[in-house]
Design a protein around this motif. Structure first.
Motif, PDB file in Angstrom:
ATOM      1  N   ALA A  27     -20.631  47.261 -18.869  1.00 18.44           N
ATOM      2  CA  ALA A  27     -19.733  46.679 -17.874  1.00 18.44           C
ATOM      3  C   ALA A  27     -20.291  46.811 -16.458  1.00 18.44           C
ATOM      4  CB  ALA A  27     -18.359  47.332 -17.965  1.00 18.44           C
ATOM      5  N   VAL A  28     -21.173  47.779 -16.229  1.00 19.92           N
ATOM      6  CA  VAL A  28     -21.787  47.927 -14.907  1.00 19.92           C
ATOM      7  C   VAL A  28     -22.592  46.671 -14.565  1.00 19.92           C
ATOM      8  CG1 VAL A  28     -23.374  49.304 -13.511  1.00 19.92           C
ATOM      9  CG2 VAL A  28     -21.808  50.447 -15.109  1.00 19.92           C
ATOM     10  N   THR A  29     -23.346  46.167 -15.511  1.00 22.67           N
ATOM     11  CA  THR A  29     -24.117  44.938 -15.303  1.00 22.67           C
ATOM     12  C   THR A  29     -23.187  43.754 -15.085  1.00 22.67           C
ATOM     13  OG1 THR A  29     -25.939  45.796 -16.620  1.00 22.67           O
ATOM     14  CG2 THR A  29     -25.865  43.413 -16.307  1.00 22.67           C
ATOM     15  N   VAL A  30     -22.115  43.678 -15.847  1.00 25.81           N
ATOM     16  CA  VAL A  30     -21.134  42.592 -15.671  1.00 25.81           C
ATOM     17  C   VAL A  30     -20.573  42.630 -14.251  1.00 25.81           C
ATOM     18  CG1 VAL A  30     -18.898  41.710 -16.432  1.00 25.81           C
ATOM     19  CG2 VAL A  30     -20.578  42.479 -18.128  1.00 25.81           C
ATOM     20  N   CYS A  31     -20.237  43.820 -13.780  1.00 27.45           N
ATOM     21  CA  CYS A  31     -19.700  43.964 -12.426  1.00 27.45           C
ATOM     22  C   CYS A  31     -20.721  43.551 -11.370  1.00 27.45           C
ATOM     23  CB  CYS A  31     -19.257  45.401 -12.180  1.00 27.45           C
ATOM     24  SG  CYS A  31     -17.772  45.873 -13.069  1.00 27.45           S
ATOM     25  N   ARG A  32     -21.938  44.007 -11.525  1.00 25.20           N
ATOM     26  CA  ARG A  32     -22.986  43.691 -10.550  1.00 25.20           C
ATOM     27  C   ARG A  32     -23.218  42.183 -10.463  1.00 25.20           C
ATOM     28  NH1 ARG A  32     -26.539  47.135 -12.283  1.00 25.20           N
ATOM     29  NH2 ARG A  32     -27.617  45.694 -13.644  1.00 25.20           N
ATOM     30  N   ARG A  33     -23.297  41.531 -11.596  1.00 22.79           N
ATOM     31  CA  ARG A  33     -23.541  40.072 -11.603  1.00 22.79           C
ATOM     32  C   ARG A  33     -22.333  39.303 -11.082  1.00 22.79           C
ATOM     33  NH1 ARG A  33     -27.072  39.564 -17.179  1.00 22.79           N
ATOM     34  NH2 ARG A  33     -28.882  40.621 -16.311  1.00 22.79           N
ATOM     35  N   THR A  34     -21.143  39.775 -11.404  1.00 21.29           N
ATOM     36  CA  THR A  34     -19.930  39.130 -10.907  1.00 21.29           C
ATOM     37  C   THR A  34     -19.844  39.268  -9.391  1.00 21.29           C
ATOM     38  OG1 THR A  34     -18.788  39.554 -12.997  1.00 21.29           O
ATOM     39  CG2 THR A  34     -17.407  39.074 -11.080  1.00 21.29           C
ATOM     40  N   LEU A  35     -20.137  40.449  -8.886  1.00 18.77           N
ATOM     41  CA  LEU A  35     -20.118  40.676  -7.441  1.00 18.77           C
ATOM     42  C   LEU A  35     -21.119  39.771  -6.734  1.00 18.77           C
ATOM     43  CD1 LEU A  35     -19.213  42.312  -4.956  1.00 18.77           C
ATOM     44  CD2 LEU A  35     -21.023  43.939  -5.532  1.00 18.77           C
ATOM     45  N   ARG A  36     -22.326  39.658  -7.279  1.00 15.57           N
ATOM     46  CA  ARG A  36     -23.350  38.778  -6.695  1.00 15.57           C
ATOM     47  C   ARG A  36     -22.830  37.339  -6.616  1.00 15.57           C
ATOM     48  NH1 ARG A  36     -28.741  38.107  -5.548  1.00 15.57           N
ATOM     49  NH2 ARG A  36     -29.174  40.307  -5.907  1.00 15.57           N
ATOM     50  N   LEU A  37     -22.197  36.874  -7.671  1.00 19.54           N
ATOM     51  CA  LEU A  37     -21.662  35.513  -7.693  1.00 19.54           C
ATOM     52  C   LEU A  37     -20.554  35.332  -6.656  1.00 19.54           C
ATOM     53  CD1 LEU A  37     -21.671  32.728  -9.042  1.00 19.54           C
ATOM     54  CD2 LEU A  37     -20.066  33.643 -10.720  1.00 19.54           C
ATOM     55  N   ILE A  38     -19.636  36.282  -6.577  1.00 20.19           N
ATOM     56  CA  ILE A  38     -18.532  36.191  -5.611  1.00 20.19           C
ATOM     57  C   ILE A  38     -19.076  36.102  -4.189  1.00 20.19           C
ATOM     58  CG2 ILE A  38     -16.621  37.488  -4.567  1.00 20.19           C
ATOM     59  CD1 ILE A  38     -16.086  38.623  -7.439  1.00 20.19           C
ATOM     60  N   LEU A  39     -19.968  37.030  -3.836  1.00 18.93           N
ATOM     61  CA  LEU A  39     -20.481  37.040  -2.470  1.00 18.93           C
ATOM     62  C   LEU A  39     -21.310  35.799  -2.164  1.00 18.93           C
ATOM     63  CD1 LEU A  39     -21.421  40.806  -2.104  1.00 18.93           C
ATOM     64  CD2 LEU A  39     -19.448  39.617  -1.142  1.00 18.93           C
ATOM     65  N   THR A  40     -22.083  35.327  -3.112  1.00 19.40           N
ATOM     66  CA  THR A  40     -22.879  34.115  -2.912  1.00 19.40           C
ATOM     67  C   THR A  40     -21.972  32.908  -2.684  1.00 19.40           C
ATOM     68  OG1 THR A  40     -24.695  34.994  -4.237  1.00 19.40           O
ATOM     69  CG2 THR A  40     -24.622  32.604  -3.941  1.00 19.40           C
ATOM     70  N   LEU A  41     -20.952  32.765  -3.508  1.00 19.40           N
ATOM     71  CA  LEU A  41     -20.048  31.619  -3.370  1.00 19.40           C
ATOM     72  C   LEU A  41     -19.246  31.652  -2.076  1.00 19.40           C
ATOM     73  CD1 LEU A  41     -18.819  31.238  -7.058  1.00 19.40           C
ATOM     74  CD2 LEU A  41     -20.402  29.761  -5.801  1.00 19.40           C
ATOM     75  N   HIS A  42     -19.039  32.858  -1.528  1.00 22.06           N
ATOM     76  CA  HIS A  42     -18.313  32.981  -0.258  1.00 22.06           C
ATOM     77  C   HIS A  42     -19.252  33.036   0.940  1.00 22.06           C
ATOM     78  CE1 HIS A  42     -14.113  33.233  -1.456  1.00 22.06           C
ATOM     79  NE2 HIS A  42     -14.525  33.890  -2.531  1.00 22.06           N
ATOM     80  N   GLY A  43     -20.539  32.729   0.730  1.00 19.42           N
ATOM     81  CA  GLY A  43     -21.488  32.652   1.834  1.00 19.42           C
ATOM     82  C   GLY A  43     -21.889  33.993   2.423  1.00 19.42           C
ATOM     83  N   ARG A  44     -21.790  35.047   1.650  1.00 21.40           N
ATOM     84  CA  ARG A  44     -22.148  36.398   2.124  1.00 21.40           C
ATOM     85  C   ARG A  44     -23.441  36.878   1.465  1.00 21.40           C
ATOM     86  NH1 ARG A  44     -19.598  35.442   6.256  1.00 21.40           N
ATOM     87  NH2 ARG A  44     -17.360  35.755   6.308  1.00 21.40           N
ATOM     88  N   ILE A  45     -24.406  35.991   1.356  1.00 17.67           N
ATOM     89  CA  ILE A  45     -25.665  36.276   0.663  1.00 17.67           C
ATOM     90  C   ILE A  45     -26.407  37.445   1.306  1.00 17.67           C
ATOM     91  CG2 ILE A  45     -27.920  35.303   0.061  1.00 17.67           C
ATOM     92  CD1 ILE A  45     -26.429  32.564  -0.120  1.00 17.67           C
ATOM     93  N   GLY A  46     -26.310  37.593   2.608  1.00 17.88           N
ATOM     94  CA  GLY A  46     -26.996  38.675   3.297  1.00 17.88           C
ATOM     95  C   GLY A  46     -26.505  40.061   2.915  1.00 17.88           C
ATOM     96  N   LEU A  47     -25.333  40.142   2.320  1.00 13.08           N
ATOM     97  CA  LEU A  47     -24.780  41.437   1.905  1.00 13.08           C
ATOM     98  C   LEU A  47     -24.991  41.740   0.429  1.00 13.08           C
ATOM     99  CD1 LEU A  47     -21.329  41.534   3.737  1.00 13.08           C
ATOM    100  CD2 LEU A  47     -23.405  42.798   4.294  1.00 13.08           C
ATOM    101  N   VAL A  48     -25.512  40.791  -0.328  1.00 10.35           N
ATOM    102  CA  VAL A  48     -25.554  40.926  -1.789  1.00 10.35           C
ATOM    103  C   VAL A  48     -26.299  42.174  -2.242  1.00 10.35           C
ATOM    104  CG1 VAL A  48     -26.470  39.887  -3.912  1.00 10.35           C
ATOM    105  CG2 VAL A  48     -25.153  38.498  -2.313  1.00 10.35           C
ATOM    106  N   ASP A  49     -27.495  42.412  -1.731  1.00 10.39           N
ATOM    107  CA  ASP A  49     -28.282  43.550  -2.226  1.00 10.39           C
ATOM    108  C   ASP A  49     -27.594  44.885  -1.939  1.00 10.39           C
ATOM    109  OD1 ASP A  49     -30.242  41.867  -3.237  1.00 10.39           O
ATOM    110  OD2 ASP A  49     -31.482  41.992  -1.433  1.00 10.39           O
ATOM    111  N   THR A  50     -27.116  45.061  -0.727  1.00  9.97           N
ATOM    112  CA  THR A  50     -26.418  46.302  -0.379  1.00  9.97           C
ATOM    113  C   THR A  50     -25.124  46.431  -1.170  1.00  9.97           C
ATOM    114  OG1 THR A  50     -27.360  46.238   1.838  1.00  9.97           O
ATOM    115  CG2 THR A  50     -25.435  47.648   1.520  1.00  9.97           C
ATOM    116  N   ALA A  51     -24.376  45.343  -1.281  1.00  8.10           N
ATOM    117  CA  ALA A  51     -23.120  45.378  -2.030  1.00  8.10           C
ATOM    118  C   ALA A  51     -23.359  45.708  -3.495  1.00  8.10           C
ATOM    119  CB  ALA A  51     -22.399  44.039  -1.897  1.00  8.10           C
TER     120      ALA A  51
END
Length: 136
Positions: free
Chosen positions: A19-43
Motif C-alpha cells: 500500500a505504500v507504493t499505491v499511496c506514493r503513486r496516487t500522491l504523484r498523480l494528485i499533485l501532477t493533476l493539480h499543477g504541483r509538479i515541483g512538490l512531487v519528489d519532496t511530497a
C-alpha cells in the motif's frame, strides 16, 4: 479548477506494505493533476515515510490524506491505529548510519512544519502525523 482553490483527498489502505507504493503513486498523480509538479519528489518522500511508519508499526488499517489550503499550502498526513505519540525525531546528522529511525527526521528536514494529533477512524483510536509543504 483555480490554482489556489482548496481540495482534499483521502486514501484508505490495508495494513500491507504494498500500500505504500499505491499511496506514493496516487500522491504523484494528485499533485501532477493539480499543477504541483515541483512538490512531487519532496511530497513523495515525506508521504512514504509517514505511511510506511503507519503500516510497519501498527496492525490496523491506515490512511493517507493530502489537501491544499486556500493559501496553496500542501498538507500531507498519515493516520494509523496507534494512539501513542511518535518518538521525537532525531536530527539527520545523528542517525545517518542507522538502519531505522530516520523517518520523522526526514519529514522534519523536508517540510515547513509537522506535528501529530489524536484521531479516530474505523471505530479505532489512533493518530494523524502530518506535515506542510509550502508552494513556491
Amino acid at each position: 479548477m483555480p490554482e489556489n482553490e482548496p481540495w482534499d483527498y483521502t486514501l484508505y489502505i490495508p495494513n500491507d506494505l504494498r500500500a505504500v507504493t499505491v499511496c506514493r503513486r496516487t500522491l504523484r498523480l494528485i499533485l501532477t493533476l493539480h499543477g504541483r509538479i515541483g512538490l512531487v519528489d519532496t511530497a513523495e518522500l515525506v508521504a512514504t515515510e509517514l505511511i510506511s511508519n503507519a503500516v510497519r508499526h501498527t496492525k490496523g488499517p491506515a490512511a493517507l490524506r493530502v489537501r491544499q489550503s486556500t493559501e496553496g499550502v500542501i498538507w500531507i498526513g498519515a493516520w494509523d491505529t496507534d494512539p501513542e505519540p511518535p518518538e521525537p525525531p532525531q536530527p539527520l546528522s545523528q542517525v545517518t548510519e542507522l538502519e531505522t529511525g530516520r523517518g520523522l527526521g526526514l519529514v522534519m528536514a523536508c517540510a515547513d512544519s509537522w506535528g501529530w494529533q489524536p484521531s479516530a477512524r474505523f471505530g479505532e483510536r489512533g493518530k494523524y502525523i502530518w506535515c506542510d509543504l509550502a508552494v513556491a
